[in-house]
Design a protein around this motif. Sequence first.
Motif, PDB file in Angstrom:
ATOM      1  N   LEU A   1       0.789  -1.073  -0.344  1.00  0.00           N
ATOM      2  CA  LEU A   1      -0.058   0.190  -0.026  1.00  0.00           C
ATOM      3  C   LEU A   1       0.942   1.400  -0.191  1.00  0.00           C
ATOM      4  N   SER A   2       1.928   1.285   0.872  1.00  0.00           N
ATOM      5  CA  SER A   2       2.818   2.502   0.886  1.00  0.00           C
ATOM      6  C   SER A   2       3.646   2.666  -0.504  1.00  0.00           C
ATOM      7  N   GLY A   3       3.916   1.511  -1.138  1.00  0.00           N
ATOM      8  CA  GLY A   3       4.707   1.594  -2.351  1.00  0.00           C
ATOM      9  C   GLY A   3       3.809   2.216  -3.413  1.00  0.00           C
TER      10      GLY A   3
ATOM     11  N   ALA B   1      -1.962   2.158   4.780  1.00  0.00           N
ATOM     12  CA  ALA B   1      -1.019   1.363   4.924  1.00  0.00           C
ATOM     13  C   ALA B   1      -1.018   1.446   6.815  1.00  0.00           C
ATOM     14  N   ILE B   2      -0.889   2.875   7.218  1.00  0.00           N
ATOM     15  CA  ILE B   2      -1.245   2.933   8.610  1.00  0.00           C
ATOM     16  C   ILE B   2      -2.269   2.490   9.376  1.00  0.00           C
TER      17      ILE B   2
ATOM     18  N   HIS C   1      -2.862  -0.469  12.413  1.00  0.00           N
ATOM     19  CA  HIS C   1      -3.549  -0.170  13.523  1.00  0.00           C
ATOM     20  C   HIS C   1      -4.333  -1.478  13.761  1.00  0.00           C
ATOM     21  N   LYS C   2      -4.873  -2.079  12.595  1.00  0.00           N
ATOM     22  CA  LYS C   2      -5.570  -3.203  12.541  1.00  0.00           C
ATOM     23  C   LYS C   2      -4.943  -4.478  13.256  1.00  0.00           C
TER      24      LYS C   2
ATOM     25  N   SER D   1       2.005   3.243  18.001  1.00  0.00           N
ATOM     26  CA  SER D   1       2.095   4.678  17.951  1.00  0.00           C
ATOM     27  C   SER D   1       2.330   5.301  16.470  1.00  0.00           C
ATOM     28  N   ILE D   2       2.370   4.314  15.575  1.00  0.00           N
ATOM     29  CA  ILE D   2       2.738   5.008  14.292  1.00  0.00           C
ATOM     30  C   ILE D   2       1.576   6.105  13.576  1.00  0.00           C
ATOM     31  N   THR D   3       2.210   7.043  13.049  1.00  0.00           N
ATOM     32  CA  THR D   3       1.170   7.918  12.537  1.00  0.00           C
ATOM     33  C   THR D   3       1.490   8.294  10.982  1.00  0.00           C
TER      34      THR D   3
END
Length: 515
Positions: free
Chosen positions: A265-267, A274-275, A279-280, A290-292
């Motif tokens: 997804l990020s690619g 992706a975030i 979290h899921k 804690s990633i944002t």
Amino acid sequence: MSVHTINTKMRSKSADSTSFPSPDILPDVSSITGPAIDLYEDGYNDPVYQAKARILNNAIQDIGMGRYQWYLFVVAGFGWFADSVWPLLSGLILTPVVNEFHFNGPFLSLASNVGLLVGAVFWGLGCDIWGRRWSFNVTLFIAGIFGLASGGAPSFIALASLIAMVGVGAGGNMPVDSAVFLDFVPGSHQYLLTILSIWWCLGQLLSSLVAWPLIANYSCASASDCTRSNNMGWRYLLFTLGGITLSLWAVRFFIFTLLESPRFLSGIGRDADAIEVIHKLAKFNGKTSSITIEELEAPDREMLGERSSSRERHNIFSKSSKYDAGHIKALFATPKMAWSTSLLIAIWGIIGLASTLYNNFLPYLLSNRGAEFGDGSLYITYRNQVILSVTGVPAALLAGWAVELPYIGRKGTLAIASGLTGAFLFATTTSQSSNQLLGWNCGYVFFSNIMYGVLYAISPEIFPAKDRGTGNGLTSTASRVFGVLVPVYIAGALIIFAGNLALLLPYEPRGKVSI
């Protein structure tokens, strides 16, 4: 600006940021695996993607190995199971099918390999376009449906066509499922990708156990008077294995919910999605992350300036789904990557030349050689096949241990296992009795399962996630293309040669995290 510059700037963030923590504070890293060092630590041609992959890797490492990954270990293992059962099936049913339909045996193997080739290319390359979920959920369904239909084939042409369609589904399992598993497993547990080959061994064992009573008791004694009514064993086998495969698909589709790969997804610019996946994943494992979105977009801002990462959504059948040569070119972007990709393709192709034909015809060889030794009955042949399948199960566990050994790692384990596989294959030609042939083949099966376990793991570990499906598809294609091109007699030398090629790979995934 290099990825190292990006990393240096981002380390200046607050201490509680999940971006690029120093290796000594990464959690759940085994003493064998060591620090979570990037496999491409000496540089990658897309530093923005590499920086984002490191952020996502650290987030997954923080979450740790939990329920979701262990469930994924099981459902991804279904792909290894299917990749074992269906390519080997043409060997299991060859003798009774030849007796009934009176055709040249190699044509059934050829049909299977054509289907496997198409499946490897289509699903491997495709999962880098429309994502992992479609391919992951459809491949087993295709294999199961056409596997069931194969049991009712009225002629060789119909059987070969249906078996080829089974291959279209089964051929996509390994390229896709290895990519899926590696996308979610923490770097400290990447060795589990090698242990996943235990499902391959269980597939061998189950198919042999089912084939033993069915083919031994419900097959023609010879081709002289062989009709459908007295040769139903191979059909019962296809019905059974097709039903099992459909049941495994149902577990995947109705019980387990696959999350899309965050690195995929990020690619393609879907950082927010992706975030959300991270979290899921954390919530499913009973953790928090804690990633944002700001952290994941930081490499974009550092390299390209302020911009939104919300690019055009990459939906299936949209313009952004168009496949071009970019995924293939990315695997050859630097001299080191080009050398690595070329070696992997060569290793897969050579082992495909050596192993596929031998594995497909092993029951046939056991039967013919057994007849020379005076014990070539179907009962003895399939009993021996079960014994051989049992020997492969501990091999997968040994492979998972060996790949983490210092100074040996993936490359050394692959080279040693390939050398011993070739040696035992040579030894089978010296057999003077059925028991000697069985003993040599036990050694061959044991070490070949180690060889394949490492081979199935090292390739996706080396390929970056955004091009991993394409890389897996290329290597699987090489194996399928050459799968029926050489006789058994030179297979041993080719396997040993392929093992030595593994030592030349410029990347060693042991102790490093795939990106």
